[in-house]
Design an enzyme around this catalytic site. Structure first.
Site, mmCIF file in Angstrom:
data_model
loop_
_atom_site.group_PDB
_atom_site.id
_atom_site.type_symbol
_atom_site.label_atom_id
_atom_site.label_comp_id
_atom_site.label_asym_id
_atom_site.label_seq_id
_atom_site.Cartn_x
_atom_site.Cartn_y
_atom_site.Cartn_z
ATOM 1 N N LYS A 17 0.688 -1.190 0.095
ATOM 2 C CA LYS A 17 0.059 -0.091 -0.376
ATOM 3 C C LYS A 17 0.489 0.964 -0.397
ATOM 4 O O LYS A 17 0.368 2.352 -0.663
ATOM 5 C CB LYS A 17 -0.330 -0.013 1.606
ATOM 6 C CG LYS A 17 -2.574 -0.995 1.036
ATOM 7 C CD LYS A 17 -2.584 -1.648 1.606
ATOM 8 C CE LYS A 17 -3.858 -2.287 1.663
ATOM 9 N NZ LYS A 17 -4.165 -3.215 3.431
ATOM 10 N N GLN A 61 -5.923 -2.269 9.097
ATOM 11 C CA GLN A 61 -5.497 -3.544 9.503
ATOM 12 C C GLN A 61 -5.973 -4.347 10.153
ATOM 13 O O GLN A 61 -5.069 -4.152 10.851
ATOM 14 C CB GLN A 61 -3.605 -3.685 8.525
ATOM 15 C CG GLN A 61 -3.420 -4.727 7.376
ATOM 16 C CD GLN A 61 -4.029 -4.646 6.357
ATOM 17 O OE1 GLN A 61 -3.657 -3.629 5.680
ATOM 18 N NE2 GLN A 61 -4.551 -5.800 5.799
ATOM 19 N N ASP A 69 -11.697 1.926 3.756
ATOM 20 C CA ASP A 69 -11.602 0.693 3.719
ATOM 21 C C ASP A 69 -13.372 0.269 3.174
ATOM 22 O O ASP A 69 -14.105 -0.769 2.510
ATOM 23 C CB ASP A 69 -11.632 0.286 4.486
ATOM 24 C CG ASP A 69 -9.842 -0.421 4.574
ATOM 25 O OD1 ASP A 69 -9.600 -1.071 3.332
ATOM 26 O OD2 ASP A 69 -9.058 -0.641 6.101
HETATM 27 N N1 GUN Z 1 -7.654 -7.357 5.639
HETATM 28 C C1 GUN Z 1 -7.570 -7.945 4.745
HETATM 29 N N2 GUN Z 1 -7.910 -7.565 3.618
HETATM 30 C C2 GUN Z 1 -8.322 -6.209 4.700
HETATM 31 C C3 GUN Z 1 -8.373 -5.076 3.784
HETATM 32 O O1 GUN Z 1 -9.017 -4.887 2.462
HETATM 33 N N3 GUN Z 1 -8.426 -3.907 4.976
HETATM 34 C C4 GUN Z 1 -8.326 -3.522 5.609
HETATM 35 N N4 GUN Z 1 -8.347 -2.748 6.760
HETATM 36 N N5 GUN Z 1 -7.854 -4.963 6.299
HETATM 37 C C5 GUN Z 1 -7.738 -5.923 5.624
#
Ligand code: GUN
Length: 281
Positions: A49, A93, A118
């Site tokens: 990211k 995350q 998200d």
């Molecule tokens: N864990 C697995 N996929 C994601 C996601 O798209 N965003 C976040 N914040 N955590 C995750």
């Protein structure tokens, strides 16, 4: 043989578009990424990211915190990030480490919905549900973008989603439904999974277990979207779908890696851009 949907190439295109928009902005968008603990998969996601932000000209800040950072301190950090004008998006995350008393729901609720890139906050989940999204859920929106890119029409199709997670399965079903797909959601309690998946014109698998979808479970000419990211015995990345056999039957198929993963990250960049625009940048 199926046409392989090139999510990696499409993601490059999406990120270039974000970059062009960001370059024209007086103030750059800012994304805060919070990683608690040392989950290796999460560490890879967070690193990727950060790379995406660099490519898009988005300011990124990483908060890499020890597993025992604690819920109160985490909520304090989120409250600070909510207040900061240079931060447009906040991503915590998931999953949070187990055994330290974290409450994921409370963490997601604490993020300002206008910074919830998200789209996990219940407010944004509700907006997706009623078809008026502020932010699109990253993975499902990435899937829709791939379908559009390859001119795969959803209207009237039987779409079968395997998996009912809040991150992928449920919002995926909503986006397909809003495009007039007839949607069936399968899960671990579905008695005869193959009987349902064989009816799919568009089959989306988001289970996280390899060989969940084998060739006998796929209708000739179906579109097969593999959202999962697993590892085989050799430690190689693979999805839920038995790719080698299913590609002989499907009309279109996404590879793992190089399908849904890059697109998920590209949508995150788009969401961060949209947040910045909404914040008047
Ligand atoms: N864990 C697995 N996929 C994601 C996601 O798209 N965003 C976040 N914040 N955590 C995750």
């Amino acid at each position: 043989m199926a046409i392989i949907i090139d999510g990696k190439a499409l993601a490059v295109k999406c990120k270039e578009e974000v970059r062009t928009a960001v370059d024209a902005m007086a103030r750059k968008p800012g994304l805060a990424v919070i990683l608690v603990g040392e989950n290796p998969a999460s560490q890879v996601y967070v690193r990727n990211k950060q790379k995406d932000c660099q490519e898009c000209g988005i300011h990124s800040e990483e908060f890499v915190l020890p597993a025992d950072y604690g819920q109160p301190a985490l909520l304090t950090l989120i409250a600070e990030l909510n207040q900061r004008e240079d931060i447009d998006g906040i991503l915590c995350q998931l999953p949070l480490p187990e055994g330290y008393g974290y409450d994921e729901e409370a963490v997601l609720l604490a993020i300002d919905p206008s910074k919830d890139v998200d789209a996990f906050h219940p407010y944004n989940v509700g907006k997706i549900m009623i078809g008026d999204p502020s932010f699109l859920p990253c993975t499902p929106a990435g899937v829709m973008k791939m379908l559009d890119e390859y001119h795969i029409d959803v209207d009237g199709k039987h779409c079968v989603v395997v998996g009912r997670s809040n991150i992928v399965g449920k919002p995926m079903a909503m986006l397909l439904l809003h495009r007039n797909g007839t949607v069936t959601v399968c899960h671990s309690h579905t008695p005869d999974l193959a009987a349902v998946t064989r009816q799919a014109d568009i089959l989306v698998s988001a289970v996280g277990k390899r060989n969940t979808i084998t060739a006998d479970m796929v209708k000739e000419g179906a579109v097969v979207i593999d959202v999962a990211m697993n590892r085989n015995e050799q430690g190689k990345l693979c999805g839920d779908v038995d790719f080698a056999e299913v590609e002989k039957i499907a009309s279109y198929i996404t590879p793992v890696p190089g399908g849904c993963g890059p697109m998920t990250r590209a949508i995150l960049m788009e969401n961060t851009l949209h947040a910045a625009v909404a914040h008047g940048k």
